[in-house]
Every structure is written in C-alpha cells, then in structure tokens.
Design a protein around this motif. Structure first.
Motif, PDB file in Angstrom:
ATOM      1  N   ASP A  67       0.831  -1.206   0.000  1.00 46.05           N
ATOM      2  CA  ASP A  67       0.000   0.000   0.000  1.00 46.05           C
ATOM      3  C   ASP A  67       0.865   1.255   0.000  1.00 46.05           C
TER       4      ASP A  67
ATOM      5  N   HIS B 220       1.415   5.697  -4.003  1.00 47.47           N
ATOM      6  CA  HIS B 220       1.918   5.046  -2.790  1.00 47.47           C
ATOM      7  C   HIS B 220       2.586   6.105  -1.923  1.00 47.47           C
TER       8      HIS B 220
ATOM      9  N   ARG C  17      -4.720  -3.010  -0.664  1.00 45.86           N
ATOM     10  CA  ARG C  17      -4.400  -1.883   0.215  1.00 45.86           C
ATOM     11  C   ARG C  17      -4.987  -2.129   1.600  1.00 45.86           C
TER      12      ARG C  17
END
Length: 206
Positions: free
Chosen positions: A133, A157, A147
C-alpha cells in the motif's frame, strides 16, 4: 520457559558467524552494527534463506515480528547508487533468544517485486499489505494483496519519496450527490522557510 530455551542472548558476533556459515553463498553479506546482526540477500535467494532461518536448528527464528518497505531514492542526499526499494524483516528466535534483521532489494525499480513470506510466517500477511500500500512493493505469492491503510480509490503510494506531500487527489462529501467525491488537489505546493530570530537577548538569553 521450555527446557531447551536459552535465557542468555548469544553475542552478535557469534550469531553473525553462525548464520554466515549456515547460509553460505546464499546471502550477500552478514554484518554487525550497533550489536545488531543484518543479513542482506538477493531477491532470487530470499525465500530459501527465510525458510532456512525458520527451520534450521542453529537459527530457529520462529517469529517474524516486523516487516516494512524502504525507499532509498534520496538516501545519502541522493548519492545512493543501488536498487531503490528494499524489504526489511526482523526475526525473533524465542528458543535461542536471538534476533536478526533481513534485507532484500527489489531488482526492478519500476516494478518492485519480491517473494511473499506470509506462507512461512502468518504475521507477514498484513505487514506485506502495508508495504504494498505505502511503497507499491508487490509480494509474489501473497494470497490477498490489497491496500490496507489507504482508501480503495487512492492513487499512488504515499511513502515513496517522490510522492507529493499534498497527494494527487482530495476527498470531500458532496451534499448534492450525497456521497464522497474525489477531485484534483487544490492546494498549491509551497516552500516553508522557518523564521530565524536574530534579536539580542531574545527570551532573556545573553
């Protein structure tokens, strides 16, 4: 405590030598700094090394206590010349009272990929999702790589060094549509320079 548990931690130098002999040419280096042992391993040997660290009697690292991503792109004020992304894990052997850090670099900066160790230690599951994530590191073989901290519609990100501080999009509730909407960021980036006070005797100091 089990009868085989060691109540005295092994010297870092002894652990380094033991692991270097155990892993041989599967690792790039085994070093000691600040009384902590760090193993650096190539991505191609990562899974095999982690299995050995869990199962081999001289290692017996039963627990993975932490795993995170690292972005080295601005490390050393931009003088870093190695691979950009790495995954760093911390392992604990309860039975032998010893710890080790394992670092593996992703071979491709544009599409960073390493093997998942979630099948070796189940605690890696959420840690790897977090690294995916926040850094965009893909863990090959992970059963549910989604995520975990950002929203489903999040773009990019946020722990990558080139991610803008204000983000790419902003979110707000639209009363007319009666739902949350995403829009381009309206905040303009700016340099914030702290004010330097040069007054004599400021704050009663001489």
């Amino acid at each position: 405590m089990s009868p085989t548990a060691n109540s005295v931690a092994i010297r870092p130098e002894d652990l380094r030598d033991t692991l270097a002999e155990l892993l041989g040419d599967q690792v790039q280096s085994v070093t000691v700094a600040l009384d902590e042992v760090t193993i650096t391993v190539a991505a191609s040997n990562y899974l095999a090394v982690m299995l050995t660290l869990r199962d081999a009697p001289p290692a017996s690292f039963e627990q993975l206590i932490d795993l995170c991503g690292v972005d080295y792109s601005t490390y050393g004020d931009g003088r870093w010349e190695g691979a950009r992304f790495a995954v760093v894990s911390h392992l604990l052997s309860v039975s032998l009272n010893q710890r080790v850090r394992v670092r593996v670099f992703c071979p491709d900066d544009d599409f960073p990929v390493v093997d998942s160790v979630s099948m070796i230690w189940s605690s890696a599951n959420w840690y790897e999702r977090e690294a995916f994530d926040l850094f965009g590191i893909v863990f090959e073989g992970h059963e549910d790589l989604r995520r975990i901290l950002t929203d489903y519609g999040f773009i990019g990100h946020p722990f990558r060094k080139d991610f803008p501080l204000s983000g790419h999009v902003e979110m707000r509730y639209d009363a007319e549509r009666q739902r949350v909407v995403y829009e381009p960021v309206s905040i303009e980036p700016r340099e914030i320079t702290p004010r330097v006070i040069r007054e004599d005797n400021y704050g009663g100091l001489h």
